[in-house]
Design a protein around this motif. Structure first.
Motif, PDB file in Angstrom:
ATOM      1  N   GLU A  60       2.460  -4.751  -0.679  1.00  0.00           N
ATOM      2  CA  GLU A  60       3.117  -3.729  -1.500  1.00  0.00           C
ATOM      3  C   GLU A  60       4.504  -4.155  -1.985  1.00  0.00           C
ATOM      4  O   GLU A  60       4.866  -3.936  -3.145  1.00  0.00           O
ATOM      5  N   THR A  61       5.282  -4.775  -1.113  1.00  0.00           N
ATOM      6  CA  THR A  61       6.644  -5.164  -1.486  1.00  0.00           C
ATOM      7  C   THR A  61       6.650  -6.359  -2.430  1.00  0.00           C
ATOM      8  O   THR A  61       7.341  -6.363  -3.455  1.00  0.00           O
ATOM      9  N   THR A  62       5.870  -7.379  -2.107  1.00  0.00           N
ATOM     10  CA  THR A  62       5.814  -8.569  -2.955  1.00  0.00           C
ATOM     11  C   THR A  62       5.288  -8.236  -4.335  1.00  0.00           C
ATOM     12  O   THR A  62       5.722  -8.817  -5.341  1.00  0.00           O
ATOM     13  N   THR A  63       4.366  -7.280  -4.416  1.00  0.00           N
ATOM     14  CA  THR A  63       3.809  -6.882  -5.710  1.00  0.00           C
ATOM     15  C   THR A  63       4.880  -6.296  -6.619  1.00  0.00           C
ATOM     16  O   THR A  63       4.803  -6.438  -7.842  1.00  0.00           O
ATOM     17  N   VAL A  64       5.890  -5.650  -6.048  1.00  0.00           N
ATOM     18  CA  VAL A  64       6.991  -5.126  -6.866  1.00  0.00           C
ATOM     19  C   VAL A  64       7.685  -6.266  -7.602  1.00  0.00           C
ATOM     20  O   VAL A  64       7.934  -6.189  -8.818  1.00  0.00           O
ATOM     21  N   PHE A  65       7.988  -7.337  -6.876  1.00  0.00           N
ATOM     22  CA  PHE A  65       8.618  -8.498  -7.510  1.00  0.00           C
ATOM     23  C   PHE A  65       7.671  -9.169  -8.505  1.00  0.00           C
ATOM     24  O   PHE A  65       8.094  -9.628  -9.572  1.00  0.00           O
ATOM     25  N   THR A 121      11.247 -15.852  -3.536  1.00  0.00           N
ATOM     26  CA  THR A 121      11.512 -16.808  -2.457  1.00  0.00           C
ATOM     27  C   THR A 121      12.121 -16.113  -1.249  1.00  0.00           C
ATOM     28  O   THR A 121      11.751 -16.382  -0.097  1.00  0.00           O
ATOM     29  N   ILE A 122      13.067 -15.197  -1.502  1.00  0.00           N
ATOM     30  CA  ILE A 122      13.651 -14.405  -0.406  1.00  0.00           C
ATOM     31  C   ILE A 122      12.570 -13.591   0.291  1.00  0.00           C
ATOM     32  O   ILE A 122      12.501 -13.526   1.533  1.00  0.00           O
ATOM     33  N   ASP A 123      11.699 -12.966  -0.497  1.00  0.00           N
ATOM     34  CA  ASP A 123      10.616 -12.155   0.049  1.00  0.00           C
ATOM     35  C   ASP A 123       9.705 -12.981   0.948  1.00  0.00           C
ATOM     36  O   ASP A 123       9.357 -12.576   2.066  1.00  0.00           O
ATOM     37  N   TYR A 134       9.461  -7.616   8.847  1.00  0.00           N
ATOM     38  CA  TYR A 134       9.405  -7.733   7.384  1.00  0.00           C
ATOM     39  C   TYR A 134       9.397  -6.372   6.705  1.00  0.00           C
ATOM     40  O   TYR A 134      10.134  -6.126   5.746  1.00  0.00           O
ATOM     41  N   HIS A 135       8.554  -5.458   7.193  1.00  0.00           N
ATOM     42  CA  HIS A 135       8.443  -4.145   6.566  1.00  0.00           C
ATOM     43  C   HIS A 135       9.691  -3.292   6.782  1.00  0.00           C
ATOM     44  O   HIS A 135       9.894  -2.303   6.065  1.00  0.00           O
ATOM     45  N   THR A 136      10.511  -3.661   7.745  1.00  0.00           N
ATOM     46  CA  THR A 136      11.785  -2.966   7.947  1.00  0.00           C
ATOM     47  C   THR A 136      12.859  -3.518   7.024  1.00  0.00           C
ATOM     48  O   THR A 136      13.640  -2.768   6.433  1.00  0.00           O
ATOM     49  N   PHE A 137      12.878  -4.834   6.898  1.00  0.00           N
ATOM     50  CA  PHE A 137      13.874  -5.474   6.042  1.00  0.00           C
ATOM     51  C   PHE A 137      13.626  -5.167   4.565  1.00  0.00           C
ATOM     52  O   PHE A 137      14.538  -4.806   3.824  1.00  0.00           O
ATOM     53  N   LEU A 138      12.376  -5.343   4.127  1.00  0.00           N
ATOM     54  CA  LEU A 138      12.047  -5.220   2.703  1.00  0.00           C
ATOM     55  C   LEU A 138      10.997  -4.141   2.496  1.00  0.00           C
ATOM     56  O   LEU A 138       9.807  -4.349   2.722  1.00  0.00           O
TER      57      LEU A 138
END
Length: 343
Positions: A60-65, A121-123, A134-138
């Motif tokens: 879900e988070t990577t898909t945003v980027f 790359t950060i992700d 990971y899910h807490t940070f991003l």
């Protein structure tokens, strides 16, 4: 006798062959650039739709980027259409205002590509290095904020890149009255030395050096980790499955699976990282030579054919990203086939 002399001079002249050679070169360059631009627009629109309908394709988070990167690809395709066609076929001294628009869009798309690759790359680094947190940070919300920050930084660097020309110089054209020459030094008023120093530091550090060094170093690290961990996880994960599905220390170490996936979280993240390592490598491989030619043109004579070839390769990059997604990532292929089968 006079007519035959004229015909002989015309036939012996080198002007017609060079003219037609230049014309064929221009047509071929426009054809490749236009095809690349249309492919970039079409494939990135499709990619954005695929990611919109399948938000867990990369997580879900990577898909945003990835969605933001697809939007940048669409803008990049439009920029290629404008810069190549308008610059070659339309732009004359009467359309001097277009210089500002074309240059701003060209630099902006370059900066957007670089900074969104930095975000990805950060992700990937956080997902692999700190997989349990990971899910807490991003979170997706933070990913959206980071994406807007990347856009803001790109706009700032783009505006600051030619701020001295905007404030202290006039626009003019080269001898062919075709190519904008705003990048040349034609100051009507010499800018302050401190202004030029700040400009150089801002462009070199924020616009080039820091993101490039970060992307290169982190992706090398991710590549090494991906190769090593992926092999170990494939062997170790099946051995830790318990009949009552209780979580073991090793299962906790690799984390939870993505929705709809039976793979451990870390193994999935490694596969996604491998995809974006290739995407980052392709971009840097075509963007850095093009940037180098621009810098060298300021201090030395650059081979025009090599510079144009570098530009053509750079124009192909926006649509290659989507091809990499499809070839390297199984979940993306499934999402694409599912979307087309539904239609």
């Amino acid at each position: 006798m006079e007519m035959s002399t004229i015909m002989n001079e015309f036939s012996n002249s080198s002007t017609p062959p060079s003219f037609f050679e230049g014309y064929r070169s221009m047509v071929l360059r426009l054809l490749i650039s236009n095809c690349s631009a249309l492919l970039a627009i079409i494939l990135n629109i499709l990619s954005a739709l695929i990611l919109y309908k399948n938000p867990n394709c990369f997580g879900e988070t990577t898909t945003v980027f990835a969605k933001g990167f697809s939007f940048v690809g669409i803008v990049n395709g439009v920029q290629i259409l404008l810069s190549e066609n308008v610059n070659e076929l339309v732009l004359t001294v009467e359309h001097v205002q277009m210089c500002w628009v074309l240059l701003f869009i060209a630099i902006l798309t370059s900066q957007l590509n670089l900074h969104f690759i930095t975000c990805l790359t950060i992700d990937r680094y956080i997902a692999i290095r700190y997989s349990l947190r990971y899910h807490t940070f991003l979170t997706p919300t933070r990913a959206v904020r980071i994406s807007f920050a990347a856009v803001a930084v790109s706009v700032f660097v783009t505006g600051f890149t030619y701020s001295d020309r905007i404030l202290f110089s006039d626009i003019y054209f080269d001898d062919h009255h075709r190519v904008c020459s705003i990048t040349d030094d034609n100051y009507s008023v010499e800018p302050p030395a401190i202004w030029k120093l700040l400009q150089i530091l801002t462009v070199l550090l924020i616009g080039i050096a820091l993101p490039v060094i970060f992307v290169v170093v982190v992706n090398i690290y991710l590549f090494v980790v991906t190769v090593g961990h992926a092999r170990r996880l494939r062997k170790s994960v099946p051995e830790v499955r318990l009949e009552n599905n209780a979580a073991t220390p090793r299962e906790q170490a690799v984390g939870e699976s993505l929705p709809g996936s039976t793979e451990p979280f870390l193994l999935t993240q490694l596969k996604i990282a491998r995809t974006f390592i290739v995407v980052s490598g392709l971009f840097l491989a075509v963007w850095l030579p093009s940037l180098l030619f621009v810098i060298l043109s300021k201090v030395a004579t650059v081979d025009t054919k090599l510079q144009k070839t570098s530009t053509l390769l750079l124009n192909c990059n926006p649509w290659l990203n989507d091809v990499v997604y499809f070839v390297m990532h199984k979940r993306y292929r499934k999402a694409a086939r599912k979307m087309f089968s539904e239609d």
